[in-house]
Design an enzyme around this catalytic site. Structure first.
Site, PDB file in Angstrom:
ATOM      1  N   HIS A 175      42.504   4.966   3.091  1.00 58.07           N
ATOM      2  CA  HIS A 175      43.428   4.555   4.159  1.00 58.07           C
ATOM      3  C   HIS A 175      44.684   3.848   3.624  1.00 58.07           C
ATOM      4  CE1 HIS A 175      41.644   0.539   4.091  1.00 58.07           C
ATOM      5  NE2 HIS A 175      40.556   0.893   4.714  1.00 58.07           N
ATOM      6  N   HIS A 182      28.123  -3.869   8.406  1.00 57.10           N
ATOM      7  CA  HIS A 182      29.556  -3.656   8.634  1.00 57.10           C
ATOM      8  C   HIS A 182      29.751  -2.292   9.279  1.00 57.10           C
ATOM      9  CE1 HIS A 182      33.763  -3.628   8.302  1.00 57.10           C
ATOM     10  NE2 HIS A 182      33.934  -3.285   7.049  1.00 57.10           N
ATOM     11  N   GLU A 207      32.468  -0.489   9.793  1.00 61.30           N
ATOM     12  CA  GLU A 207      33.578   0.392   9.406  1.00 61.30           C
ATOM     13  C   GLU A 207      32.994   1.728   8.920  1.00 61.30           C
ATOM     14  OE1 GLU A 207      36.385  -1.420   6.711  1.00 61.30           O
ATOM     15  OE2 GLU A 207      37.923   0.078   7.176  1.00 61.30           O
ATOM     16  N   ASP A 222      33.281   3.802   6.554  1.00 53.98           N
ATOM     17  CA  ASP A 222      32.845   4.096   5.186  1.00 53.98           C
ATOM     18  C   ASP A 222      31.403   3.627   4.949  1.00 53.98           C
ATOM     19  OD1 ASP A 222      34.089   1.602   5.513  1.00 53.98           O
ATOM     20  OD2 ASP A 222      34.547   1.375   3.400  1.00 53.98           O
ATOM     21  N   HIS A 225      35.504  -8.537   6.780  1.00 53.56           N
ATOM     22  CA  HIS A 225      36.890  -8.528   7.198  1.00 53.56           C
ATOM     23  C   HIS A 225      37.108  -7.875   8.554  1.00 53.56           C
ATOM     24  CE1 HIS A 225      37.863  -4.191   6.115  1.00 53.56           C
ATOM     25  NE2 HIS A 225      36.648  -4.348   5.698  1.00 53.56           N
ATOM     26  N   ASP A 249      31.188  -5.989   2.456  1.00 55.94           N
ATOM     27  CA  ASP A 249      32.397  -5.801   1.644  1.00 55.94           C
ATOM     28  C   ASP A 249      32.721  -7.010   0.744  1.00 55.94           C
ATOM     29  OD1 ASP A 249      32.872  -3.220   2.373  1.00 55.94           O
ATOM     30  OD2 ASP A 249      34.437  -3.661   3.827  1.00 55.94           O
ATOM     31  N   TYR A 274      41.347  -5.576  -4.566  1.00 59.79           N
ATOM     32  CA  TYR A 274      40.568  -5.482  -3.319  1.00 59.79           C
ATOM     33  C   TYR A 274      40.855  -6.688  -2.426  1.00 59.79           C
ATOM     34  CZ  TYR A 274      36.755  -4.384  -0.198  1.00 59.79           C
ATOM     35  OH  TYR A 274      36.038  -4.062   0.929  1.00 59.79           O
ATOM     36  N   HIS A 283      30.626  -2.006  -1.900  1.00 59.11           N
ATOM     37  CA  HIS A 283      31.466  -1.176  -2.780  1.00 59.11           C
ATOM     38  C   HIS A 283      31.363  -1.684  -4.208  1.00 59.11           C
ATOM     39  CE1 HIS A 283      33.672   0.931   0.381  1.00 59.11           C
ATOM     40  NE2 HIS A 283      33.981  -0.216   0.957  1.00 59.11           N
TER      41      HIS A 283
END
Lengths: 400, 53
Positions: free
Chosen positions: A28, A82, A84, A86, A147, A166, A194, A227
């Site tokens: 993104h 999370h 999101e 991904d 986040h 994350d 990051y 990640h």
């Protein structure tokens, strides 16, 4: 064809069952130069539990890794730390294969997952809630806005693993699961990038969370983020690095980022940079035509001086610079000395819009904006040199 | 005066303090915030706020 992938054991009862995305470069809009991983984890306890999933195209990889340990339908619980995509877009495929008894997520997570995938049957949990897995238990801590509103972390007491989603992660695909097997300079570079691009705007919340960590009384064995590699030692190093990023203290470095049409702004940038260097302060020149916005943000986060230069085009600041200004503003950079400059033919909105953006971001501009007509004269360039030297001296005085 | 909490990020609007960084003077009740006011932490609108417990 059924894919073949193996799970990797990280502790007595926990396995890594994620996926490596070696060649992703545009995440993104974030340049992921070393690819990334989407980490999912399998806890083998009386209640078998999957922590987070992966990006949808990697669902088969995750399910194959799970199958190397246990049949997916033996999984009882899924925990989504999370929402999101991904980490959640493989959730529908996982739910279809697993048919879990329960899916635990934060209160905001239940709303977000419902918006993305419909109601798959979520059980919302809050800070302090625990789920008994038989021999061990999972405890949850809300980390709202770190986040996303849904973010939370999960603590598995039996193996002392903190599933930190994350947090403490980085975009890095590699052959090794453990952070201590990589060169520290690579880890530091990717963690800083990051943090700068994902967490910088929530720096205050990060500091508050780090401050609260000792009070939670967790004897952390492994930090397992969503990640990049996992931390089985050097916890104080990664936590210290996070604190350093979040504090955003000014460093003796200058970023001179510019866009240019016919080299006029570039000449101004070079003279300014040379002035900075004349005072012994490290400087980096970045042409927005070739430098990605996520790299500009990383460099900005490491610099005490941010000089931004652009031409005026169509009565506006040059588009590449508008993009960068928008990005830096959103990520709420602070503790910088700013300098706006540029070249224009007649109307001169370019540097003015940069100066206005600095003002909006509450970035101090000790030297007034400077804009030249068409091409800088030798006297102009001397002035840019002097401004660079003056700002470098101010930065050095500020840091002392 | 009642405090209001942002359901998105957890920010608490305290009327006694206002939000001076964004032009809201101390003493401004939640109901009298300007229409353009958004959560200073996450940007959510007043619709996402509810009374703090």
């Amino acid at each position: 064809m059924k894919k073949v992938f193996k799970a990797e054991k990280i502790s007595d009862n926990v396995w890594w069952v994620g996926a490596s995305d070696w060649n992703v470069r545009n995440f993104h809009g974030y340049l992921t130069s070393r690819g990334s991983t989407y980490n999912a984890y399998l806890i083998i306890d009386k209640k078998v539990t999957l922590i987070d999933t992966v990006k949808a195209p990697f669902a088969d990889e995750m399910l194959a890794r799970i199958s190397s340990v246990i049949a997916p339908e033996k999984i009882d619980y899924i925990i989504s730390n999370h929402a999101e995509p991904d980490h959640s877009s493989a959730l529908p495929a996982a739910v279809a294969a697993i048919r879990p008894e329960k899916i635990f997520t934060s209160v905001a997570g239940a709303k977000t997952l419902t918006a993305y995938y419909g109601d798959l049957g979520y059980t919302p949990v809050k800070t302090g809630d625990t789920v008994d897995l038989g021999k061990g238990k999972c405890a949850f801590v809300d980390t709202k806005m770190l986040h996303w509103p849904d973010s939370m972390v999960t603590w598995y007491d039996r193996d002392k693993v903190l599933f930190s989603q994350d947090a403490f992660g980085m975009h890095l695909a590699g052959s090794y699961l453990w952070a201590d097997m990589y060169d520290w300079s690579v880890l530091e570079q990717e963690v800083r990038k990051y943090f700068a691009n994902i967490l910088n705007l929530y720096s205050e919340k990060v500091i508050a969370l780090l401050d609260s960590l000792p009070g939670l009384g967790l004897d952390i064995g492994i930090i397992a983020p969503d990640h990049g590699p996992l931390w089985r030692k050097d916890h104080e190093k990664i936590i210290g690095l996070y604190r350093d990023c979040a504090e955003q203290n000014p460093r003796p470095k200058a970023l001179v980022a510019y866009a240019t049409m016919w080299n006029a702004t570039k000449c101004c940038a070079e003279a300014f940079a040379d002035g900075v260097r004349s005072k012994g302060v490290e400087v980096e020149l970045a042409d927005l035509n070739v430098c990605d916005r996520s790299d500009i943000m990383t460099k900005a986060s490491l610099s005490g001086i941010i000089a931004l230069g652009a031409p005026t085009m169509n009565n506006q600041v040059f588009p590449l610079m508008a993009d960068v200004l928008n990005y830096l503003k959103g990520l709420r950079i602070k503790n910088k000395l700013g300098f706006a400059f540029g070249s224009c033919g007649w109307s001169g909105e370019g540097a003015k819009q940069i100066a206005a953006a600095f003002e909006e971001m509450k970035i101090e501009q000790p030297c007034p904006m400077k804009q030249v007509k068409y091409m800088p004269t030798e006297a102009d360039l001397q002035e840019f040199f002097n401004t660079g030297a003056a700002l470098a001296e101010q930065l050095l005085a500020k840091i002392k | 005066m009642e405090k209001f909490v942002c359901n998105i990020c957890g920010y608490v609007y305290d009327p006694a303090k206002g939000d001076p960084d964004n032009g809201v003077a101390p003493g401004t009740p939640f109901a009298e915030l300007p229409e353009s006011w958004v959560c200073p932490d996450c940007g959510a609108t007043v619709d996402d706020f509810e009374k703090a417990e």
